[in-house]
Write a protein that holds these residues in place. Structure first.
Motif, PDB file in Angstrom:
ATOM      1  N   TRP A  46       0.838  -1.199   0.000  1.00 32.39           N
ATOM      2  CA  TRP A  46       0.000   0.000   0.000  1.00 32.39           C
ATOM      3  C   TRP A  46       0.876   1.253   0.000  1.00 32.39           C
ATOM      4  O   TRP A  46       1.935   1.298   0.621  1.00 32.39           O
ATOM      5  N   TYR A  62      -4.816   9.909  -1.389  1.00 26.47           N
ATOM      6  CA  TYR A  62      -5.484   8.609  -1.278  1.00 26.47           C
ATOM      7  C   TYR A  62      -4.459   7.505  -1.042  1.00 26.47           C
ATOM      8  O   TYR A  62      -3.293   7.595  -1.439  1.00 26.47           O
ATOM      9  N   ILE A  92      -9.492   6.152  -0.126  1.00 26.52           N
ATOM     10  CA  ILE A  92      -9.023   4.904  -0.728  1.00 26.52           C
ATOM     11  C   ILE A  92      -9.296   4.934  -2.222  1.00 26.52           C
ATOM     12  O   ILE A  92     -10.418   5.247  -2.648  1.00 26.52           O
TER      13      ILE A  92
END
Length: 284
Positions: A46, A62, A92
């Motif tokens: 991520w 984001y 997200i």
């Protein structure tokens, strides 16, 4: 000069993941120094994209994975902790649906690549008398005014023009256009009618990917084909700057909008949709 040959094959899940990862990586890396201040590793695949100062919306702030996957419960806990620690908004980006009632869907973006460049050569649909199309390395004052009018003016047409009502920080970022990646550079198109700038477009160009951004038309000059001319000019310039015949040319726009239809008519094809979600409650 034909479109990229890989678009003529059946799109398997593996193909979509491969091309999407390439596009997402380029999009974020290329915009550091433009609309992004930086991208930061959260862990477990991520990343967090952080917008420039004054750009606080979900479009450029984001958490994301390059494969577009939605976060697991464990991922979400890690992302939430990271955002709290650094004071970042909890947004997200994913190509999946986010089944979490504490988030709302803010935007659906069509991620498109150029599949057929035939239409880029044809200018017959526009009256070109009095029109000049040029390519420059940096936006001038007239181009900044068009960009601000195109993107800073609230949309009164029910969403027909795509993104609008954006803060002035976007104009500042558009003006500077200094990608931090050493192999990526910016180029811009300018359409003038009788000496007045009416439409603009931009591209960020890397070794094997070019991405189209910031195509905008002055509000009083819309629906006359000028945005299409700006797009055609900048795509031709991207093609001309590559040393091989089949670069990947990317753009994003509001999904299922008239703007997406316009890009489809120019030979762009949707690869997938990117969904931007924002945390709307503090419920864990």
């Amino acid at each position: 000069m034909g479109g990229p040959p890989f678009l003529n094959v059946k799109k398997s899940i593996e193909w979509i993941v491969m091309i999407l990862s390439k596009l997402v990586t380029f999009h974020n890396e290329a915009n550091v120094g433009v609309f992004l201040r930086g991208i930061h590793s959260i862990g477990n695949g991520w990343w967090y994209a952080q917008g420039q100062s004054g750009i606080d919306d979900c479009y450029w702030n984001y958490a994301y994975r390059v494969d577009g996957r939605a976060p697991s419960k464990g991922d979400m806990a890690q992302i939430s902790t990271y955002c709290r620690q650094y004071g970042y908004p909890l947004n997200i980006w994913t190509t999946d649906s986010l089944n979490d009632m504490s988030f709302s869907l803010e935007s659906r973006e069509a991620w498109m690549v150029l599949a057929d460049d035939t239409a880029l050569i044809d200018c017959s649909t526009v009256d070109t008398s009095g029109i000049s199309v040029t390519v420059v390395n940096r936006p001038d004052k007239d181009m900044l005014m068009v960009f601000e009018a195109a993107y800073g003016t609230p949309d009164e047409d029910g969403g027909e023009i795509g993104y609008s009502g954006l803060p002035f920080a976007y104009v500042r970022s558009y003006a500077q256009q200094e990608p931090k990646h050493p192999l990526i550079h910016a180029v811009h198109s300018k359409v003038t009618v009788d000496g007045r700038c009416v439409a603009v477009g931009s591209a960020l160009i890397g070794p094997d990917v070019g991405a189209i951004y910031s195509v905008g038309t002055a509000p009083d000059s819309r629906r006359k084909g000028y945005g299409s001319l700006a797009t055609k000019a900048i795509v031709r310039e991207v093609n001309a700057r590559f040393k091989h015949d089949n670069p990947t040319i990317l753009l994003q726009t509001e999904a299922d909008s008239p703007v997406e239809e316009m890009y489809s008519s120019l030979g762009f094809e949707r690869v997938t949709c990117g969904n931007l979600y924002s945390r709307t409650s503090t419920r864990s």
